[in-house]
Design an enzyme around this catalytic site. Structure first.
Site, short mmCIF file in Angstrom:
data_model
loop_
_atom_site.label_atom_id
_atom_site.label_comp_id
_atom_site.label_asym_id
_atom_site.label_seq_id
_atom_site.Cartn_x
_atom_site.Cartn_y
_atom_site.Cartn_z
N GLN A 278 -12.57 -0.09 29.21
CA GLN A 278 -13.68 0.65 28.42
C GLN A 278 -14.84 -0.31 28.10
O GLN A 278 -14.79 -1.68 28.55
CB GLN A 278 -12.84 1.23 26.85
N ASP B 231 -2.41 3.49 15.79
CA ASP B 231 -3.85 3.28 15.42
C ASP B 231 -4.58 3.52 16.62
O ASP B 231 -5.07 2.50 17.21
CB ASP B 231 -4.26 2.24 14.66
N1 AAT Z 1 -8.61 0.38 13.75
C1 AAT Z 1 -9.35 1.52 13.93
C2 AAT Z 1 -9.93 1.32 15.50
C3 AAT Z 1 -9.40 2.15 16.37
S1 AAT Z 1 -9.11 1.40 18.05
C4 AAT Z 1 -7.72 2.07 18.92
C5 AAT Z 1 -7.34 1.00 20.04
O1 AAT Z 1 -6.12 1.67 20.65
C6 AAT Z 1 -8.34 0.58 20.81
O2 AAT Z 1 -8.66 -1.09 21.01
C7 AAT Z 1 -7.77 0.94 22.35
O3 AAT Z 1 -7.88 -0.26 23.22
C8 AAT Z 1 -6.14 1.15 22.19
N2 AAT Z 1 -5.45 1.79 22.86
C9 AAT Z 1 -5.56 3.00 23.53
N3 AAT Z 1 -4.77 3.57 24.17
C10 AAT Z 1 -3.73 2.34 24.02
C11 AAT Z 1 -2.33 2.38 24.44
N4 AAT Z 1 -1.96 3.38 25.45
N5 AAT Z 1 -1.82 1.60 24.42
C12 AAT Z 1 -2.17 0.44 23.37
N6 AAT Z 1 -3.46 0.58 23.00
C13 AAT Z 1 -4.03 1.60 23.20
C14 AAT Z 1 -9.07 3.52 16.50
C15 AAT Z 1 -10.40 4.41 16.41
C16 AAT Z 1 -10.14 5.84 15.88
C17 AAT Z 1 -11.41 6.60 16.45
C18 AAT Z 1 -11.41 7.92 15.84
N7 AAT Z 1 -12.57 8.78 16.14
#
Ligand code: AAT
Length: 278
Positions: free
Chosen positions: A32, A156
């Site tokens: 990303q 999350d």
């Molecule tokens: N603490 C609030 C921040 C987040 S970030 C969510 C994280 O999920 C990102 O760092 C992303 O890289 C990770 N992620 C995405 N898909 C996967 C996956 N399949 N496996 C593991 N990690 C993953 C949440 C924000 C919410 C926003 C709402 N608008």
């Protein structure tokens, strides 16, 4: 508007704008577009693909509510898994619980963790705790491989686009069920009740088919679309509305309290309608 502003296009007709002091970092990771900016009103802010993930000014609303509701629902959580959450905010809250022996973070993008460590120390500070294990892998694959392992699982994740799509599927929830211990429970962030009603309804129906207890709760998150956010909880045994508060740990928090935990499950009629609609 004078100065430099960042606008997140939150829906086709709604933007949230924050005035920037400066851009601290910008890169394209393998997964990303990532930026860390300094804002006037909320301090430092993490953006992924131009979507606000967290800000130092309001992160505690979200991180406390996604962590302490499930952890206090379980009478003795010893093992916890966080999927996503590479900023470390959920981990920081988990390790406040004295019963926790091991907290595993499964984040797909190592660059999120590296940048959180460098630019967001207030949020990432728990990542070096001896009880924390960090794995850079896909959370969907991780739960597929685990069985009877975790007391609490917290999803999350980013919004249901790109690598996070599968984290909102019924198949994933079935694998979460299997990865949990026989009395385990899980929570996922499930987007805005104002703008994602159909998604929330579908998730709640999937959870009700898989878990004996499925519930929705709400919290304010000022920087997320609509300002009101939803969390979906699936539990094998413990009901989040029947916590024995005399036995719950004393936590130092800025948003979460036992009364707010209870109240978060009180749904406004417009949200109840989302769930009841055929
Ligand atoms: N603490 C609030 C921040 C987040 S970030 C969510 C994280 O999920 C990102 O760092 C992303 O890289 C990770 N992620 C995405 N898909 C996967 C996956 N399949 N496996 C593991 N990690 C993953 C949440 C924000 C919410 C926003 C709402 N608008």
């Amino acid at each position: 508007m004078q100065g430099i502003w960042f606008s997140e296009l939150q829906t086709p007709g709604l933007a949230l704008s924050v005035k920037l002091k400066k851009t601290l970092h910008h890169e394209k990771t393998p997964y990303q577009d990532l930026a860390v900016v300094e804002t006037e009103s909320y301090g430092r802010m993490l953006l992924l693909d131009n979507i606000i993930q967290t800000t130092v000014g309001d992160e505690f609303f979200y991180h406390e509510m996604i962590a302490h509701v499930p952890l206090n629902t379980h009478p003795n959580p010893r093992t916890a898994l966080v999927i996503g959450g590479g900023d470390g905010g959920v981990i920081r809250e988990i390790i406040k619980h004295p019963s926790i022996e091991k907290a595993t973070l499964v984040e797909i993008d190592a660059r999120v963790v590296a940048n959180a460590r460098e630019y967001l120390p207030e949020i990432s500070c728990g990542l070096d705790d001896a009880r924390v294990e960090i794995r850079f892998e896909d959370g969907i694959e991780h739960v597929r491989q685990m069985e009877n392992t975790y007391d609490v699982i917290i999803v999350d994740s980013t919004d249901p686009i790109g690598p996070a799509v599968g984290l909102f599927s019924a198949e994933f929830y079935r694998n979460v069920y299997r990865a949990l211990k026989p009395d385990g429970l899980f929570v996922a962030q499930t987007e805005s009740p104002l703008f994602n009603g159909r998604l929330i309804r579908r998730i709640q129906r999937d959870l009700a088919e898989i878990f004996p207890i499925a519930r929705l709760y709400l919290a304010t998150v000022p920087t997320y679309p609509g300002g009101l956010w939803s969390f979906s909880l699936g539990s094998k045994e413990y009901d989040p509305l029947e916590v024995d508060w005399k036995k719950a740990p004393q936590l130092v928090t800025r948003f979460y309290t036992p009364a707010i935990h209870q109240g978060a499950f009180a749904l406004p009629p417009f949200v109840q309608e989302i769930l009841d609609k055929r």
